[in-house]
Design a protein around this motif. Structure first.
Motif, PDB file in Angstrom:
ATOM      1  N   GLY A 190      12.153   2.441 -22.580  1.00  0.00           N
ATOM      2  CA  GLY A 190      11.682   1.260 -21.846  1.00  0.00           C
ATOM      3  C   GLY A 190      12.820   0.455 -21.238  1.00  0.00           C
ATOM      4  O   GLY A 190      12.613  -0.645 -20.724  1.00  0.00           O
ATOM      5  N   TRP A 191      14.021   1.007 -21.258  1.00  0.00           N
ATOM      6  CA  TRP A 191      15.197   0.239 -20.809  1.00  0.00           C
ATOM      7  C   TRP A 191      15.270   0.103 -19.287  1.00  0.00           C
ATOM      8  O   TRP A 191      16.010  -0.730 -18.784  1.00  0.00           O
ATOM      9  CB  TRP A 191      16.494   0.877 -21.325  1.00  0.00           C
ATOM     10  CG  TRP A 191      16.607   0.885 -22.828  1.00  0.00           C
ATOM     11  CD1 TRP A 191      15.904   0.112 -23.715  1.00  0.00           C
ATOM     12  CD2 TRP A 191      17.468   1.704 -23.611  1.00  0.00           C
ATOM     13  NE1 TRP A 191      16.269   0.403 -25.002  1.00  0.00           N
ATOM     14  CE2 TRP A 191      17.239   1.383 -24.966  1.00  0.00           C
ATOM     15  CE3 TRP A 191      18.410   2.682 -23.314  1.00  0.00           C
ATOM     16  CZ2 TRP A 191      17.918   2.006 -26.015  1.00  0.00           C
ATOM     17  CZ3 TRP A 191      19.098   3.306 -24.355  1.00  0.00           C
ATOM     18  CH2 TRP A 191      18.849   2.960 -25.698  1.00  0.00           C
ATOM     19  N   LYS A 248      13.102  -3.621 -21.134  1.00  0.00           N
ATOM     20  CA  LYS A 248      13.316  -3.729 -22.590  1.00  0.00           C
ATOM     21  C   LYS A 248      14.811  -3.668 -22.901  1.00  0.00           C
ATOM     22  O   LYS A 248      15.569  -2.983 -22.210  1.00  0.00           O
ATOM     23  CB  LYS A 248      12.589  -2.599 -23.325  1.00  0.00           C
ATOM     24  CG  LYS A 248      11.094  -2.821 -23.392  1.00  0.00           C
ATOM     25  CD  LYS A 248      10.476  -1.918 -24.429  1.00  0.00           C
ATOM     26  CE  LYS A 248       8.973  -2.117 -24.469  1.00  0.00           C
ATOM     27  NZ  LYS A 248       8.269  -1.015 -25.093  1.00  0.00           N
ATOM     28  N   GLN A 265      14.861  -4.461 -29.892  1.00  0.00           N
ATOM     29  CA  GLN A 265      13.877  -3.449 -30.316  1.00  0.00           C
ATOM     30  C   GLN A 265      13.965  -3.187 -31.815  1.00  0.00           C
ATOM     31  O   GLN A 265      15.019  -3.306 -32.390  1.00  0.00           O
ATOM     32  CB  GLN A 265      14.109  -2.143 -29.554  1.00  0.00           C
ATOM     33  CG  GLN A 265      13.651  -2.260 -28.110  1.00  0.00           C
ATOM     34  CD  GLN A 265      13.985  -1.007 -27.284  1.00  0.00           C
ATOM     35  OE1 GLN A 265      15.054  -0.421 -27.431  1.00  0.00           O
ATOM     36  NE2 GLN A 265      13.084  -0.623 -26.420  1.00  0.00           N
TER      37      GLN A 265
END
Ligand SMILES: Cc1cc2nc3c(=O)[nH]c(=O)nc-3n(C[C@H](O)[C@H](O)[C@H](O)COP(=O)(O)O)c2cc1C
Length: 232
Positions: free
Chosen positions: A222-223, A227, A232
């Motif tokens: 999700g980077w 994110k 996380q």
């Protein structure tokens, strides 16, 4: 606290003794694992780049896996190296090459962003600081936000020859460093790490990474959609 020590030398000389002083002075419940190079990892990177497509594709993965898992689980990493010819020792350099996929540019582990590391280096007369810096720069580029360095010129070829005055000073320094490590459990991700992470994220987005598999890795975490590994 889970503490993992990676020594760039297989013997218990000045560098090991200083790391041990630090370890003994850290006041908390400790689980300690210690690895000596090259005894516990005796390979050189072949430059085949298979790790770029998947860490486990490295021809030495089975041997690396043990260290990789220990490092990922650790709260505090202590790396040590004597200064050899103004650089980290050859086993330590070989270790860094074998783990280059950990760099932010490639496939950093999200666990790294919550860790602390200490790098310890000794030299007889000059260059301990240089060796420590090279090693610390690598760990910072793995995403470890807090890397402390301790380097000392011990004026000796082995621990027995180190003058008492020097040993006393080092012992005081290690007590001070241990007190700081025991008292600061929270790690803050600094602006430089945040900047590098977003810079390398834009590179992956633009398909300027080293492989499709790297981009997939960033995407699956999700980077590339906002994110952040440290959340996380
Ligand atoms: C191959 C080799 C290269 C070295 N190169 C340097 C050097 O460039 N500068 C220096 O001050 N000491 C140098 N030394 C001395 C060691 O860095 C120093 O004695 C160190 O404290 C040894 O740590 P240890 O007892 O943990 O092995 C060298 C020693 C060896 C064996």
């Amino acid at each position: 606290m889970k503490i993992v020590l990676i020594h760039g030398q297989a013997h218990k000389g000045s560098t090991w003794h200083i790391a041990d002083m630090l370890l003994q002075n850290i006041e908390c419940e400790k689980q300690v694992r210690e690895f000596f190079l090259p005894r516990e990892l005796n390979h050189f990177c072949l430059g085949c780049y298979r790790c770029i497509d998947g860490r486990e594709r490295c021809p030495f993965w089975e041997d690396k896996r043990v260290l990789d898992e220990a490092i990922r689980q650790a709260d505090l990493l202590i790396f040590t190296t004597p200064n050899y010819c103004m650089m980290p020792s050859a086993p330590m350099k070989a270790f860094l090459d074998l783990f280059f996929t950990n760099w932010l540019t490639h496939k950093p582990y999200k666990e790294m962003f919550g860790k602390r590391a200490v790098v310890i280096s000794t030299a007889a007369g000059a260059g301990a600081g240089k060796a420590a810096k090279l090693l610390a720069d690598n760990l910072f580029n793995w995403g470890i936000p807090q890397v402390k360095r301790y380097s000392v010129n011990v004026n000796a070829m082995n621990w027995a020859m180190v003058p008492d005055r020097k040993k006393d000073k080092t012992a005081r320094d290690m007590r001070r460093l241990a007190a700081r490590l025991s008292a600061e459990p929270r790690v803050r991700v600094g602006i430089k790490t945040r900047f590098l992470f977003s810079f390398y994220g834009s590179m992956q987005k633009a398909n300027w990474g080293a492989s499709e598999s790297e981009k997939e890795y960033w995407e699956s975490n999700g980077w590339l959609n906002g994110k952040k590994p440290w959340k996380q």
